[in-house]
Design an enzyme around this catalytic site. Structure first.
Site, PDB file in Angstrom:
ATOM      1  N   GLY A   1     -53.148  28.813  -3.427  1.00  0.00           N
ATOM      2  CA  GLY A   1     -53.016  27.489  -4.017  1.00  0.00           C
ATOM      3  C   GLY A   1     -53.994  26.499  -3.432  1.00  0.00           C
ATOM      4  O   GLY A   1     -53.900  25.298  -3.695  1.00  0.00           O
ATOM      5  N   THR A   2     -54.940  26.991  -2.640  1.00  0.00           N
ATOM      6  CA  THR A   2     -55.921  26.128  -1.999  1.00  0.00           C
ATOM      7  C   THR A   2     -56.866  25.502  -3.016  1.00  0.00           C
ATOM      8  O   THR A   2     -57.348  26.176  -3.925  1.00  0.00           O
ATOM      9  CB  THR A   2     -56.729  26.938  -0.964  1.00  0.00           C
ATOM     10  OG1 THR A   2     -55.818  27.453   0.022  1.00  0.00           O
ATOM     11  CG2 THR A   2     -57.774  26.079  -0.290  1.00  0.00           C
ATOM     12  N   GLY A  55     -49.548  22.690   7.637  1.00  0.00           N
ATOM     13  CA  GLY A  55     -49.820  21.585   6.724  1.00  0.00           C
ATOM     14  C   GLY A  55     -48.592  21.175   5.944  1.00  0.00           C
ATOM     15  O   GLY A  55     -47.541  21.826   5.992  1.00  0.00           O
ATOM     16  N   HIS A  99     -54.157  11.421  -6.503  1.00  0.00           N
ATOM     17  CA  HIS A  99     -53.561  12.166  -5.404  1.00  0.00           C
ATOM     18  C   HIS A  99     -53.508  11.302  -4.146  1.00  0.00           C
ATOM     19  O   HIS A  99     -54.103  10.221  -4.097  1.00  0.00           O
ATOM     20  CB  HIS A  99     -54.349  13.447  -5.116  1.00  0.00           C
ATOM     21  CG  HIS A  99     -54.109  14.541  -6.108  1.00  0.00           C
ATOM     22  ND1 HIS A  99     -54.667  14.543  -7.373  1.00  0.00           N
ATOM     23  CD2 HIS A  99     -53.356  15.676  -6.038  1.00  0.00           C
ATOM     24  CE1 HIS A  99     -54.288  15.625  -8.024  1.00  0.00           C
ATOM     25  NE2 HIS A  99     -53.481  16.321  -7.247  1.00  0.00           N
ATOM     26  N   ALA A 117     -54.436  26.471  -9.805  1.00  0.00           N
ATOM     27  CA  ALA A 117     -54.844  25.121  -9.437  1.00  0.00           C
ATOM     28  C   ALA A 117     -53.628  24.239  -9.173  1.00  0.00           C
ATOM     29  O   ALA A 117     -53.704  23.268  -8.419  1.00  0.00           O
ATOM     30  CB  ALA A 117     -55.698  24.512 -10.553  1.00  0.00           C
ATOM     31  N   ASN A 118     -52.512  24.575  -9.796  1.00  0.00           N
ATOM     32  CA  ASN A 118     -51.304  23.770  -9.636  1.00  0.00           C
ATOM     33  C   ASN A 118     -50.087  24.665  -9.829  1.00  0.00           C
ATOM     34  O   ASN A 118     -50.012  25.392 -10.821  1.00  0.00           O
ATOM     35  CB  ASN A 118     -51.288  22.625 -10.653  1.00  0.00           C
ATOM     36  CG  ASN A 118     -50.332  21.521 -10.285  1.00  0.00           C
ATOM     37  OD1 ASN A 118     -49.206  21.766  -9.870  1.00  0.00           O
ATOM     38  ND2 ASN A 118     -50.775  20.284 -10.434  1.00  0.00           N
ATOM     39  N   LYS A 175     -56.380  13.948   0.425  1.00  0.00           N
ATOM     40  CA  LYS A 175     -56.839  15.134  -0.312  1.00  0.00           C
ATOM     41  C   LYS A 175     -58.349  15.256  -0.136  1.00  0.00           C
ATOM     42  O   LYS A 175     -59.093  14.292  -0.334  1.00  0.00           O
ATOM     43  CB  LYS A 175     -56.476  15.026  -1.790  1.00  0.00           C
ATOM     44  CG  LYS A 175     -56.846  16.274  -2.607  1.00  0.00           C
ATOM     45  CD  LYS A 175     -56.291  16.183  -4.012  1.00  0.00           C
ATOM     46  CE  LYS A 175     -56.733  17.354  -4.880  1.00  0.00           C
ATOM     47  NZ  LYS A 175     -56.342  18.669  -4.309  1.00  0.00           N
ATOM     48  N   GLY A 211     -58.458  20.387  -8.634  1.00  0.00           N
ATOM     49  CA  GLY A 211     -58.587  21.632  -9.376  1.00  0.00           C
ATOM     50  C   GLY A 211     -57.831  21.597 -10.685  1.00  0.00           C
ATOM     51  O   GLY A 211     -58.265  22.184 -11.686  1.00  0.00           O
ATOM     52  N   THR A 212     -56.718  20.867 -10.699  1.00  0.00           N
ATOM     53  CA  THR A 212     -55.934  20.753 -11.927  1.00  0.00           C
ATOM     54  C   THR A 212     -56.722  20.018 -13.004  1.00  0.00           C
ATOM     55  O   THR A 212     -56.735  20.425 -14.171  1.00  0.00           O
ATOM     56  CB  THR A 212     -54.618  20.011 -11.644  1.00  0.00           C
ATOM     57  OG1 THR A 212     -53.851  20.775 -10.705  1.00  0.00           O
ATOM     58  CG2 THR A 212     -53.809  19.825 -12.915  1.00  0.00           C
ATOM     59  N   ALA A 218     -49.596  27.136   7.460  1.00  0.00           N
ATOM     60  CA  ALA A 218     -48.171  26.816   7.598  1.00  0.00           C
ATOM     61  C   ALA A 218     -47.915  25.474   8.268  1.00  0.00           C
ATOM     62  O   ALA A 218     -46.832  24.908   8.118  1.00  0.00           O
ATOM     63  CB  ALA A 218     -47.474  27.929   8.385  1.00  0.00           C
TER      64      ALA A 218
END
Length: 247
Positions: free
Chosen positions: A78-79, A12, A134, A105-106, A138, A144-145, A10
């Protein structure tokens, strides 16, 4: 009926945005905000959370998922940075218990559509490359996307052509890394960026570029809220937002 939600990670940037979105939703109630300290996860139980949204780091996310599966709390994850072994473990963890999970992933619906369109286009083209960009903090590369996009494209076109270009790179790595199907993936990390991806497909006499740009983290919130609202009704592990969107 109001859904009681906890947010992991929370503190982040994504976590703060998720907390705000949940707080503004009339059918959701934010009951716990947890940082990356695993010892604080018991506050989820104390708060009576029904769904935990996780935007932490890969190692913490897996520990959190194990806790959620054992304690009957649905998980929306969503990590970034989770590998095939992690996904297989999540499938086992949520395969037969009280808790379900959505792993994406997104969560930007436009990005999900971008991946979907790239998979539709893949069988009609001879080559493709993925360029993702990004923010410079990151922790994983490629995203991941980007990895998921290559997997979807390769699955849609099993006879995917290998890159015909002879690699004469003067600088090692200039051609990017090889994703699924040998599709090159280029990862840019640029201060000021949020999340951006372009899929460039080519065949004789033509190219097609499918691009999505996220200019603010609020773009992810409709997808996160969709997953929070649906996770309880989707048994086991759901990978990606596509099933939630009917794709």
């Amino acid at each position: 009926m109001t859904v009681r939600v906890a947010v992991l990670g929370a503190a982040g940037r994504m976590g703060r945005t998720v907390c705000s979105a949940i707080g503004e939703a009339e059918d959701l109630e934010l009951v716990a905000e947890v940082d990356q300290d695993g010892l604080a996860i018991d506050s989820i139980r104390e708060a009576g959370a029904q769904v935990a949204v996780d935007f932490t780091v890969a190692a913490s996310a897996m520990d959190n998922a194990r806790w959620c599966a054992v304690n009957g709390v649905h998980a929306v994850i969503g990590t970034s940075g989770l590998g095939e072994a992690d996904v297989a473990e999540l499938d086992r963890l949520f395969g037969g218990g009280e808790a379900n999970a959505v792993l994406a992933a997104n969560f930007a619906i436009g990005a999900v559509l971008m991946m979907h369109f790239a998979a539709i286009a893949a069988p009609h083209f001879a080559s493709a490359e993925i360029v993702e960009m990004h923010h410079d903090t990151k922790v994983d590369a490629p995203s991941g996307t980007a990895i998921r996009t290559a997997e979807m494209m390769a699955a849609a076109s099993p006879e995917w052509a290998t890159d015909p270009t002879v690699d004469t790179s003067v600088v090692p790595g200039a051609r990017g890394g090889a994703g699924a199907g040998g599709i090159p993936i280029h990862a840019l990390r640029v201060r000021g960026a949020v999340a951006h991806q372009a899929v460039v497909l080519g065949t004789t006499g033509q190219t097609l570029t499918i691009r999505h740009d996220t200019t603010d983290r609020t773009a992810f919130m409709p997808g996160v809220l969709l997953a929070v609202r649906q996770v309880a009704t989707r048994p086991g592990l759901t990978v990606g937002l596509e099933p939630l969107l009917g794709l």
